[in-house]
Design a protein around this motif. Structure first.
Motif: not given
Length: 161
Positions: A51-65
């Motif tokens: 399933k392909l999804l869009f999110t409007s919320k910024e995702m981060k891994k640690g401190s990096k987007r």
């Protein structure tokens, strides 16, 4: 004439998904995904429901987007919705950077793997290293050397090129 609305789904923090608002990805994203299924590196995905999804919320891994995320669905989630993987794309980035859409989709598809027994799994990156380590010590690990050889072989130097 009725206006087509996008369904927004809210997931709870205890789900296998990152917290946030999601909606189904657009037709362009689905077309890019379908075209990339022809690649030898991703053709195994025809055996899975993705399933392909869009999110409007910024995702981060640690401190990096991060621009996207591949998620292997839990058994509970698969029971509820039937998908093996979710590919979540940062919608504002997707919209603002058209030339990076295909490489981003390909990148996330490469995270969606298949175990020897045919079950879904997440594949980690081929290379992970700090630029300062490479600058100071060069290609000191085998994976770095192999990655450098791939860059040389295919003439890829940078994203600006």
């Amino acid at each position: 004439m009725s206006k087509k609305t996008s369904k927004v789904v809210h997931f709870s923090p205890d789900s296998s998904l990152p917290e946030g608002d999601f909606r189904e990805a657009n037709d362009e994203a689905k077309d890019i995904y379908s075209q990339l299924l022809q690649d030898p590196h991703t053709k195994h995905l025809v055996n899975f429901k993705v399933k392909l999804l869009f999110t409007s919320k910024e995702m981060k891994k640690g401190s990096k987007r991060i621009l996207g995320k591949a998620v292997k669905c839990t058994a509970r989630d698969k029971f509820l919705h039937g998908y093996d993987f979710l590919i979540i794309l940062d919608e504002p980035i997707w919209g603002a950077m058209p030339k990076y859409r295909e490489p981003l989709m390909f990148h996330e598809m490469l995270h969606c793997g298949e175990n020897d027994d045919g079950s879904p799994c997440i594949i980690e990156h081929d290379v992970e290293e700090f630029g300062a380590v490479v600058q100071k010590y060069g290609l000191w690990k085998e994976d770095l050397s192999e990655f450098s050889q791939q860059l040389d072989l295919f003439g890829h130097q940078s994203a600006q090129g």
